[in-house]
Enzyme design. Structure first.
Site, PDB file in Angstrom:
ATOM      1  N   ASP A   8      34.658  47.122  60.439  1.00  0.00           N
ATOM      2  CA  ASP A   8      34.191  46.069  61.117  1.00  0.00           C
ATOM      3  C   ASP A   8      34.209  44.818  59.947  1.00  0.00           C
ATOM      4  OD1 ASP A   8      33.418  43.869  62.399  1.00  0.00           O
ATOM      5  OD2 ASP A   8      31.558  44.808  63.279  1.00  0.00           O
ATOM      6  N   LYS A  70      36.561  34.563  57.881  1.00  0.00           N
ATOM      7  CA  LYS A  70      37.449  35.195  59.515  1.00  0.00           C
ATOM      8  C   LYS A  70      38.054  33.916  60.381  1.00  0.00           C
ATOM      9  CE  LYS A  70      36.600  38.808  63.230  1.00  0.00           C
ATOM     10  NZ  LYS A  70      35.940  40.130  63.240  1.00  0.00           N
ATOM     11  N   GLU A 147      37.691  44.854  68.951  1.00  0.00           N
ATOM     12  CA  GLU A 147      35.977  44.698  68.444  1.00  0.00           C
ATOM     13  C   GLU A 147      35.141  45.647  70.021  1.00  0.00           C
ATOM     14  OE1 GLU A 147      34.650  41.003  66.944  1.00  0.00           O
ATOM     15  OE2 GLU A 147      35.705  41.854  65.115  1.00  0.00           O
ATOM     16  N   ASP A 169      30.725  40.434  73.592  1.00  0.00           N
ATOM     17  CA  ASP A 169      30.507  41.096  72.507  1.00  0.00           C
ATOM     18  C   ASP A 169      30.673  39.354  71.579  1.00  0.00           C
ATOM     19  OD1 ASP A 169      31.063  40.935  69.508  1.00  0.00           O
ATOM     20  OD2 ASP A 169      32.510  42.098  70.006  1.00  0.00           O
TER      21      ASP A 169
END
Ligand code: AMP
Length: 594
Positions: A8, A70, A147, A169
């Site tokens: 992850d 990210k 994800e 999420d």
């Protein structure tokens, strides 16, 4: 059996796991930590810092440290860290390198392959960048998975035989919602929606702004012009936010945050949960719109949902839970660690691909519609920039689809096949992915040439496009990739070498200094707060060196106290006080070193 890692690569933290004997193990770093801060920095000495060390440096040197990379994936953004320049995918590669090294140390074997997760709503280019970052880190990325899908995969092991769930999420930088149907061992994603620019970082920023305003009211000083203070405030804002998930109030106290006329200024205030909730509620309301959209795409209503599965650290915020309960009226499931469930899901998928005996089948969908720009016609004539969808969003992947188009005008010499993703009827509101030119067309009347555009969208969410005109025997193809990529094989090797060199030298330096670091706990404080001049550093290092040799506990505590005061006073820029404490520390050391 070859081990394949599940990774992850998060906005705030990253983690790595593997399947061993059918069960998932999240691998720890050398300090026993499972979550590694997704932070990279270069120290003043040119040393590479990744993870916790880099996070410590952030407060002292934000300009030499990168957080939340990210959010820059899929862009051409360049980071300049102490005279070195990095792209976002290189920074991500360094985080992946750290995770790879950590896994190899834990498993005591070399690792070559990984499954990496990305937000469901990541664009094609962001996925390509992630894949290439893996390659630069020396990992073959055999699958990219979404994800929330990874979280659903883990949830499947806890679910009843047949359930329809909504995976919510909300992490540090991105938000995704997926509607998932679980039937036995099959986990099928029916629809996804999200926002790649919404997460805990945004809540931190809201709190940071509130603290800036408070400080300005208290002292008349605008901290926005002080990068060091801003970096410290960012950390305080996150701590305050986390505190408010458990308590109704948070006391915020930070000393020596700034100074005015050589007088140190401290921040001292209280934030209550209601105040924080008011700040973030509009952002959270936007997640509810994404939920409605995903439900609509899955042709569901909230009544069809059995449960809401929570993933991502920000789902610990009480208001998130309250709004979800009010909006959906369904039980929330939070029994899988929200920080680690995505990593664990990646590991399951990696295990399945490695051939581990795991009964699980995953069906995922494309998050965006994919298509090409076309020219339409209406009563007034040509209407350019229309978006013709070839693969509609939420189509099960992998998928291949074709559409046939023709030349709109007479005697065109070339035709552009312009590829986009998005949901707007005109391409202007969508994301441009790439283009293919079909050149040297023979003279031909309008609408006489047939051009077949073929889209292949693979399980990693990566698109290949072919445009072919059989009439004239021409075929062109394109793998949608970053504009500065794909790096050629020699270029990849070159970047790999550069990163490896940086990695290796840092390791050597780290070893040199490691014993020093272990025996000097207050150095952590030092690294978090400020940078010292060489003379100040020297004095501090002498104090650190002598500290473990002092037998008298009171004397040792006095020295520790003095060292901390010294660090704080340097931060205040109060020249007189710095001189006074420098003298005091020198005197004490003189006495102790006798
Ligand atoms: P993730 O990307 O899933 O690791 O989530 C990281 C985000 O979760 C960061 O913005 C954290 O500040 C946030 N977070 C972690 N724990 C909590 C908590 N107890 N309350 C609020 N936010 C949290």
């Amino acid at each position: 059996m070859e081990k394949i890692l599940g990774i992850d690569l998060g906005t705030t933290n990253s983690a790595v796991a593997v399947i061993q004997n059918g069960t998932v193990t999240v691998l720890e770093d050398e300090n026993g930590e499972k979550l590694i801060p997704s932070v990279v920095g270069i120290s003043t000495k040119g040393k590479l810092l990744v993870g916790t060390e880099a996070l410590r440096q952030y407060a002292a040197s934000p300009e030499s440290t990168v957080k939340s990379v990210k959010r820059k994936m899929g862009t051409d953004h360049k980071f300049h860290l102490n005279q070195r320049t990095f792209s976002a995918l290189e920074i991500s590669a360094l985080i992946l390198k750290k995770l790879k090294a950590q896994a190899e140390a834990a498993l005591k074997e070399p690792i070559k392959k990984a499954v990496i997760t990305v937000p469901a709503y990541f664009s094609d280019r962001q996925r390509q960048d992630t894949k290439q970052a893996g390659e630069l880190a020396g990992l073959e990325v055999i699958r990219i998975i979404n994800e929330p899908t990874a979280a659903a995969l883990v949830y499947n092991f806890h679910a009843d035989t047949s359930e329809k769930v909504l995976v919510f999420d909300l992490g540090g930088g991105t938000f995704d919602v997926s509607i998932v149907e679980i039937v036995g061992e099959v986990t099928e994603v029916l629809a996804s929606h999200g926002n790649n620019m919404l997460g805990g970082d945004d809540f931190d920023r809201k709190l940071q702004n509130l603290l800036i305003q408070t400080f300005q009211k208290q002292h008349g000083v605008d901290l926005r012009n002080e990068p060091l203070a801003m970096a410290r405030l960012e950390r305080i804002a996150e701590q305050t936010k986390i505190h408010l998930s458990e308590y109704a109030f948070a006391d915020v106290k930070e000393e020596f945050l700034s100074q005015k006329d050589q007088v140190p200024l401290h921040l001292s205030t209280q934030v209550d949960r209601d105040e924080f909730e008011e700040l973030i509620e509009p952002l959270l309301k936007s997640t509810l719109q994404s939920i409605d959209r995903a439900l609509q795409d899955a042709e569901f209503t909230e009544n069809d949902i059995d449960r809401v599965v929570l993933a991502g650290g920000s789902t610990r915020i009480p208001l998130v839970r309250k709004l979800l309960k009010e909006h959906l009226g369904k039980p929330l499931y939070d029994e899988i660690n929200p920080d680690l469930c995505v990593t664990m899901g990646a590991a399951y998928q990696a295990g399945i691909l490695a051939g581990e005996p795991i009964d699980s089948i995953l069906v995922d969908v494309t998050p965006y519609s994919l298509g090409v720009a076309t020219i339409g016609f209406d009563l007034n004539g040509f209407v350019p920039n229309q978006f013709s969808v070839i693969i509609p969003r939420n189509t099960v992947v992998p998928v291949s689809r074709s559409e046939v188009y023709s030349n709109p005008l007479d005697n065109m010499e070339k035709i552009l096949v312009d590829v986009y993703q998005g949901e707007q009827p005109t391409v202007d509101g969508n994301i441009h992915l790439g283009e293919i030119w079909i050149m040297d067309l023979p003279p031909a009347p309008a609408e006489s040439l047939k051009i077949e555009v073929h889209f292949d969208f693979d399980v990693n969410g990566i698109l290949n496009v072919t445009a072919e005109s059989r009439d004239i025997d021409k075929k062109e193809s394109l793998t949608i990739s970053p504009s500065n990529s794909p790096l050629s094989a020699p270029q990849i090797l070159k970047v790999q070498e550069r990163l490896e060199e940086l990695w290796e030298t840092s390791k050597e330096e780290e070893q040199d200094g490691s014993s020093e670091q272990e025996t000097t706990p207050t150095k952590k404080l030092l690294e978090e707060k400020i940078q010292l001049s060489p003379d100040q550093q020297d004095l501090y290092d002498r104090a650190q060196a002598i500290l473990p040799t002092i037998d008298n506990e009171d004397e040792a505590n006095d020295l520790k106290q003095l060292m901390q005061e010294y660090v704080q006073v340097i931060q205040s820029d109060n020249v007189e006080k710095i001189e006074q404490l420098t003298e005091e520390l020198s005197d004490v050391l003189y006495y102790l070193e006798q």
